[in-house]
Design a protein around this motif. Structure first.
Motif, mmCIF file in Angstrom:
data_model
loop_
_atom_site.group_PDB
_atom_site.id
_atom_site.type_symbol
_atom_site.label_atom_id
_atom_site.label_comp_id
_atom_site.label_asym_id
_atom_site.label_seq_id
_atom_site.Cartn_x
_atom_site.Cartn_y
_atom_site.Cartn_z
ATOM 1 N N LEU A 157 0.967 -1.241 0.034
ATOM 2 C CA LEU A 157 -0.008 -0.054 0.004
ATOM 3 C C LEU A 157 0.992 1.118 0.123
ATOM 4 C CD1 LEU A 157 -2.523 -0.979 2.872
ATOM 5 C CD2 LEU A 157 -2.509 -1.817 0.423
ATOM 6 N N ARG A 158 0.462 2.233 -0.752
ATOM 7 C CA ARG A 158 1.514 3.355 -0.893
ATOM 8 C C ARG A 158 0.489 4.696 -0.970
ATOM 9 N NH1 ARG A 158 4.534 2.357 -6.341
ATOM 10 N NH2 ARG A 158 2.530 0.957 -6.548
ATOM 11 N N THR A 159 0.713 5.570 0.160
ATOM 12 C CA THR A 159 -0.013 6.815 0.273
ATOM 13 C C THR A 159 1.071 7.743 -0.334
ATOM 14 O OG1 THR A 159 0.654 7.070 2.448
ATOM 15 C CG2 THR A 159 -0.973 5.541 2.331
ATOM 16 N N ALA A 160 0.447 9.182 0.033
ATOM 17 C CA ALA A 160 1.311 10.208 -0.314
ATOM 18 C C ALA A 160 2.618 10.276 0.222
ATOM 19 C CB ALA A 160 0.811 11.755 -0.152
ATOM 20 N N ASP A 161 2.700 9.770 1.582
ATOM 21 C CA ASP A 161 4.213 9.910 2.274
ATOM 22 C C ASP A 161 4.584 8.534 2.742
ATOM 23 O OD1 ASP A 161 4.272 12.952 2.709
ATOM 24 O OD2 ASP A 161 2.259 12.320 3.602
ATOM 25 N N LEU A 162 3.943 7.701 2.524
ATOM 26 C CA LEU A 162 4.186 6.116 3.110
ATOM 27 C C LEU A 162 4.175 5.012 2.280
ATOM 28 C CD1 LEU A 162 1.696 6.782 6.446
ATOM 29 C CD2 LEU A 162 4.250 7.197 6.201
ATOM 30 N N ASP A 163 4.721 4.073 2.654
ATOM 31 C CA ASP A 163 4.905 2.602 2.154
ATOM 32 C C ASP A 163 4.600 1.712 3.218
ATOM 33 O OD1 ASP A 163 5.362 0.560 0.577
ATOM 34 O OD2 ASP A 163 7.530 0.955 0.134
ATOM 35 N N LEU A 164 3.603 0.852 2.708
ATOM 36 C CA LEU A 164 3.060 -0.158 3.875
ATOM 37 C C LEU A 164 3.226 -1.351 3.183
ATOM 38 C CD1 LEU A 164 1.202 2.458 4.394
ATOM 39 C CD2 LEU A 164 -0.053 0.762 5.898
ATOM 40 N N ALA B 69 -4.945 -11.826 10.521
ATOM 41 C CA ALA B 69 -4.464 -10.543 10.914
ATOM 42 C C ALA B 69 -3.257 -10.331 9.990
ATOM 43 C CB ALA B 69 -3.936 -10.841 12.478
ATOM 44 N N LEU B 70 -3.280 -9.192 9.396
ATOM 45 C CA LEU B 70 -2.505 -8.817 8.457
ATOM 46 C C LEU B 70 -1.674 -7.646 9.000
ATOM 47 C CD1 LEU B 70 -1.404 -9.608 5.529
ATOM 48 C CD2 LEU B 70 -3.105 -7.826 4.719
ATOM 49 N N PRO B 71 -0.339 -7.884 9.392
ATOM 50 C CA PRO B 71 0.650 -6.860 9.926
ATOM 51 C C PRO B 71 1.266 -6.031 8.875
ATOM 52 C CG PRO B 71 1.739 -8.986 10.329
ATOM 53 C CD PRO B 71 0.473 -9.088 9.444
ATOM 54 N N PHE B 72 1.455 -4.831 8.929
ATOM 55 C CA PHE B 72 2.225 -3.948 7.792
ATOM 56 C C PHE B 72 3.562 -3.277 8.411
ATOM 57 C CE2 PHE B 72 -1.890 -4.362 5.571
ATOM 58 C CZ PHE B 72 -1.344 -4.443 4.489
ATOM 59 N N VAL B 73 4.524 -3.289 7.880
ATOM 60 C CA VAL B 73 5.391 -2.514 8.430
ATOM 61 C C VAL B 73 5.375 -1.231 7.670
ATOM 62 C CG1 VAL B 73 8.083 -1.722 8.429
ATOM 63 C CG2 VAL B 73 7.140 -4.196 8.985
ATOM 64 N N VAL B 74 5.324 0.104 8.248
ATOM 65 C CA VAL B 74 5.052 1.147 7.711
ATOM 66 C C VAL B 74 6.655 2.109 7.539
ATOM 67 C CG1 VAL B 74 3.902 3.616 7.741
ATOM 68 C CG2 VAL B 74 2.860 1.712 8.727
ATOM 69 N N ARG B 75 6.908 2.418 6.120
ATOM 70 C CA ARG B 75 8.205 3.320 6.212
ATOM 71 C C ARG B 75 7.728 4.577 5.536
ATOM 72 N NH1 ARG B 75 9.364 -2.279 5.109
ATOM 73 N NH2 ARG B 75 11.192 -2.921 6.195
ATOM 74 N N ARG B 76 8.688 5.802 5.896
ATOM 75 C CA ARG B 76 8.634 6.997 5.231
ATOM 76 C C ARG B 76 9.668 7.337 4.642
ATOM 77 N NH1 ARG B 76 6.844 12.962 7.866
ATOM 78 N NH2 ARG B 76 6.442 13.927 5.735
ATOM 79 N N ASP B 77 10.042 7.508 3.455
ATOM 80 C CA ASP B 77 11.371 7.640 3.037
ATOM 81 C C ASP B 77 12.426 6.602 3.152
ATOM 82 O OD1 ASP B 77 10.467 10.077 1.797
ATOM 83 O OD2 ASP B 77 10.845 11.278 3.567
#
Length: 217
Positions: free
Chosen positions: A13-20, A78-86
């Motif tokens: 999943l990708r948002t304006a600022d984040l990559d999950l 249950a689905l766990p995501f790691v969230v990264r910014r840059d």
């Protein structure tokens, strides 16, 4: 193990600022180092008398990950995501379907490192998993909860259209928990795509059978 062998790891999943991206075992050491002291762990998880508090918290995090993917089924997942910014890890976001094929309802929880808080990233994280839930997973309802003092979490929920439902008391702490709910119809009426900020959802189609869903997303 590649995404082709276990397709959940291909979901992104990708948002304006984040990559999950879906958590892997290789992510655990970094998450252990970053896990904030104020993140409440599962109060029902096993603790070990021979370990200090930080080590027990690391154990809960690791066993939660292993349990989530190791016990996966279309009825309870249950689905766990790691969230990264840059490229830097800033937190974790979970999406859960504890009685999925019965009610098509999802729950969520998350945490951010202190330096990343107060910047709207919590809303982006939640909106990203809602885009997944109400999009290719075809969820009907999303629920969440937070203690009354957690204004940040409740603020994220309300900003995305969740409505307060009821309150309960946590047995282990005595704190009051506020429960909130968002329906698929309400998400659509509120312009879910806009709320999700153009979230890009990739890699879901190969994983749909693991959610009990047939056909392409």
């Amino acid at each position: 193990m590649g995404a082709s062998a276990w397709p959940l790891h291909g979901i992104r999943l990708r948002t304006a600022d984040l990559d999950l991206r879906v958590m892997t075992e290789a992510d655990l050491p970094e998450l252990w180092e970053l896990l904030p002291d104020d993140v409440e762990m599962n109060p029902h998880a096993t603790t070990y008398a021979g370990l200090d508090v930080p080590a027990n918290r690391r154990a809960v995090l690791a066993q939660g990950y292993w349990r989530a993917l190791g016990l996966w089924s279309p009825d309870d997942w249950a689905l766990p995501f790691v969230v990264r910014r840059d490229g830097e890890v800033v937190g974790a976001q979970w999406l859960e379907g504890p009685d999925w094929r019965a009610d098509h309802a999802v729950d969520s929880s998350s945490w951010l490192v202190p330096a990343a808080r107060g910047r709207g990233l919590g809303k982006q994280m939640r909106a990203a998993v809602l885009a997944l839930a109400f999009g290719p997973l075809r969820a009907e309802v999303a629920v969440s909860s937070a203690v009354l003092g957690n204004a940040g979490s409740l603020g994220v929920s309300r900003s995305l259209g969740y409505l307060d439902t009821h309150r309960s008391v946590l047995e282990h702490s005595g704190e009051t928990l506020q429960h909130v709910r968002l329906t698929r119809a309400a998400w659509a009426r509120a312009g879910g795509a806009d709320l999700a900020g153009g979230t890009v959802v990739d890699g879901v189609a190969p994983a749909l059978p693991l959610f009990g869903i047939e056909g392409a997303s």
